[in-house]
Design an enzyme around this catalytic site. Structure first.
Site, PDB file in Angstrom:
ATOM      1  N   SER A 104       0.826  -1.200   0.000  1.00 17.64           N
ATOM      2  CA  SER A 104       0.000   0.000   0.000  1.00 17.64           C
ATOM      3  C   SER A 104       0.864   1.256   0.000  1.00 17.64           C
ATOM      4  O   SER A 104       1.636   1.485  -0.918  1.00 17.64           O
ATOM      5  CB  SER A 104      -0.954  -0.029   1.195  1.00 17.64           C
ATOM      6  OG  SER A 104      -1.851   1.051   1.171  1.00 17.64           O
ATOM      7  N   ASP A 254      -3.641   6.290  -3.020  1.00 15.84           N
ATOM      8  CA  ASP A 254      -2.482   5.739  -2.333  1.00 15.84           C
ATOM      9  C   ASP A 254      -1.803   4.716  -3.243  1.00 15.84           C
ATOM     10  O   ASP A 254      -2.187   4.532  -4.402  1.00 15.84           O
ATOM     11  CB  ASP A 254      -2.865   5.148  -0.968  1.00 15.84           C
ATOM     12  CG  ASP A 254      -3.783   3.937  -1.063  1.00 15.84           C
ATOM     13  OD1 ASP A 254      -4.348   3.687  -2.147  1.00 15.84           O
ATOM     14  OD2 ASP A 254      -3.930   3.231  -0.045  1.00 15.84           O
ATOM     15  N   ASP A 256      -1.568   1.442  -3.672  1.00 11.11           N
ATOM     16  CA  ASP A 256      -2.291   0.357  -4.345  1.00 11.11           C
ATOM     17  C   ASP A 256      -3.661   0.811  -4.829  1.00 11.11           C
ATOM     18  O   ASP A 256      -4.460  -0.002  -5.292  1.00 11.11           O
ATOM     19  CB  ASP A 256      -2.408  -0.869  -3.440  1.00 11.11           C
ATOM     20  CG  ASP A 256      -3.133  -0.591  -2.131  1.00 11.11           C
ATOM     21  OD1 ASP A 256      -3.169   0.569  -1.692  1.00 11.11           O
ATOM     22  OD2 ASP A 256      -3.644  -1.561  -1.518  1.00 11.11           O
ATOM     23  N   ASP A 258      -6.432   1.716  -3.531  1.00 12.35           N
ATOM     24  CA  ASP A 258      -7.722   1.335  -2.963  1.00 12.35           C
ATOM     25  C   ASP A 258      -8.317   2.463  -2.126  1.00 12.35           C
ATOM     26  O   ASP A 258      -9.483   2.414  -1.753  1.00 12.35           O
ATOM     27  CB  ASP A 258      -7.637   0.042  -2.152  1.00 12.35           C
ATOM     28  CG  ASP A 258      -6.694   0.136  -0.955  1.00 12.35           C
ATOM     29  OD1 ASP A 258      -5.933   1.119  -0.852  1.00 12.35           O
ATOM     30  OD2 ASP A 258      -6.713  -0.806  -0.127  1.00 12.35           O
TER      31      ASP A 258
END
Length: 481
Positions: A104, A254, A256, A258
């Site tokens: 992440s 961010d 990743d 999500d």
């Protein structure tokens, strides 16, 4: 060399650690084999879909994990580069268990794994991840019983265009007024998904959007800034670009992709709680228009979301369901309630139409639609969801978290508060007649010696006073004053 200690990297909701010190190909293989045994095979699954982010170590680790899965006779589909919500889409679309390799927003030295069951159902410590961890540890130590030899198949797949088309089918942006939007991908996976969903990169028709890209180059070293929009300094480039281009809004993803953060046309950050209220209003209205009584429509929010979220839902006649912080709790509660939507103040947004999973892209599309379907600027729209003053989350290093928490409870003993302990300690002072409302939540970190404080109040002066008093109690107790 002794095997890795997996309790150091297997967290409450995922796997996260330094590469290769804590997470290497052997650990990835063992976790893949254990995931196949404990979750996929035991629960009658038929395969596993695996995706990865742009970190340099992600392809190798994801392949090792896949080899572990196939060693247990389970078939694997590798979809390659993907956002986390792209992996959740693949899990739901293909009805397969999933593994997403990403850390992440963590720095470049880290990597990790987010696991899910078919239909993007969560896997956390309390729902199978602890068993996966324990079996993987035994595999690394050579003490696990070896199953009969079996080899699953491995194939490649590319679902980016399907993901983009699916999201376009949930929120129609084709008829909105023309908008200019600056998008800061932070060199993360938003640089892969935004051109496909909001542009024509996946072969979909052009939308009335002018996208100004910032840092779309995939680079797991994050050369421009950390891909963590929760930190104000990581929004500065986006804020400046919104003003420079006279844009209608800005979006920041961010690493990743999500999570999605929003900046209005003035360059001011919009509270994720306000975005939660905005999207909840849209989703409740859609359900009611489809014939569902408002009283039967529920929206999930966590304990640190603004008090305005349940107030907005109450005004709509819908049900607000409060739950603990963390995606596995939100997803589980949404499934139990068949909730249409769920929001967290960390800018995770969950949708029933997306297998109860979180997707920053769909939240961004709802925000674009809400703005583009009328003529007012975003700041004016969002002002209706910003009644209260909030502190944001403030961390304090505290070894004896229980003692500091009890000290805060004692501090509040004469302050006419309601107490609940759904997630940490929440104190609510309802106020009235010149007595301002305020509430606070004090929660211990799952992984660090930290206490996390959130305060919200009817006005900024009250919020600051409560915040400062509580921080003084917490930190003086921690010092032994």
């Amino acid at each position: 060399m002794p095997p890795h200690t997996l309790s150091d990297v297997v967290k409450a909701y995922d796997v996260r650690g330094l590469v290769p010190e804590q997470l290497d190909v052997d650990v990835a293989w063992a976790l893949g084999a254990a995931f196949a045994e404990v979750v996929i095979t035991r629960e009658g699954g038929s395969g596993c879909v695996i995706g990865h982010d742009m970190r340099a170590t992600s392809p190798e680790l994801s392949r090792a994990f896949g080899a572990g899965v196939t060693s247990r006779g389970v078939d694997v589909t590798h979809i390659g580069l993907a956002s986390t919500d792209g992996l959740y889409f693949a899990s739901g679309h293909l009805d397969l268990a999933g593994a997403m390799f990403t850390a992440s927003h963590n720095p470049a030295a880290y990597n990790g794994i987010k696991l899910c069951r078919p239909g993007a159902a969560p896997v956390g410590l309390e729902s199978g991840l602890a068993d996966v961890r324990d079996l993987a540890q035994e595999l690394l130590e050579g003490t696990a019983e070896q199953p009969d030899e079996a080899t699953g198949t491995s194939e490649e797949g590319d679902l980016l265009a399907d993901y983009a088309a699916f999201l376009r089918g949930l929120v129609d942006l084709s008829r909105i007024r023309p908008l200019t939007v600056v998008v800061d991908a932070g060199n993360g996976m938003g640089g892969h998904t935004v051109p496909a969903v909001l542009g024509t990169g996946a072969g979909l028709p052009e939308l009335p959007l002018t996208v100004v890209p910032l840092y779309f180059e995939l680079d797991g070293t994050f050369p421009n800034h950390e891909a963590n929009p929760l930190e104000p300094e990581n929004l500065r480039d986006l804020q400046a670009a919104v003003l420079e281009h006279g844009a209608d809004l800005g979006l920041a993803f961010d690493g990743d992709a999500d999570r999605c953060f929003v900046v209005d046309e003035r360059g001011q950050p919009v509270s994720p709680s306000a975005i939660t209220a905005l999207i909840a209003t849209r989703e409740v209205a859609r359900e009611v228009a489809a014939g569902t009584p408002a009283s039967e429509v529920s929206v999930v929010h966590n304990v640190i979301t603004s008090a305005q979220v349940p107030e907005v839902l109450a005004a709509l006649g819908a049900r607000a369901v409060r739950t603990r912080v963390g995606h596995s709790f939100i997803k589980a509660e949404m499934a139990r309630e068949n909730a249409v939507f769920g929001g967290e103040h960390s800018a995770h947004y969950y949708f029933r139409d997306f297998w109860f999973a979180d997707t920053g892209m769909l939240a961004a599309m709802h925000t674009l639609a809400a703005l583009g379907e009328q003529s007012r600027p975003l700041s004016e729209i969002m002002s209706g969801y910003a009644a209260y003053a909030a502190s944001g989350e403030i961390n304090s290093t505290v070894v004896d978290q229980r003692a500091s928490t009890e000290a805060v409870r004692s501090w509040a003993a004469d302050k006419d508060v309601e107490v609940d302990e759904l997630d940490g300690l929440t104190l609510t002072h309802t106020g009235g007649d010149g007595d301002p409302m305020w509430w606070l939540n004090l929660r211990a970190s799952n992984t660090e010696p930290l206490l996390r404080l959130n305060v919200e109040a009817a006005d900024a002066v009250t919020m600051a006073a409560i915040r400062d008093d509580v921080l003084d109690v917490v930190r003086s107790t921690a010092r032994g004053d």
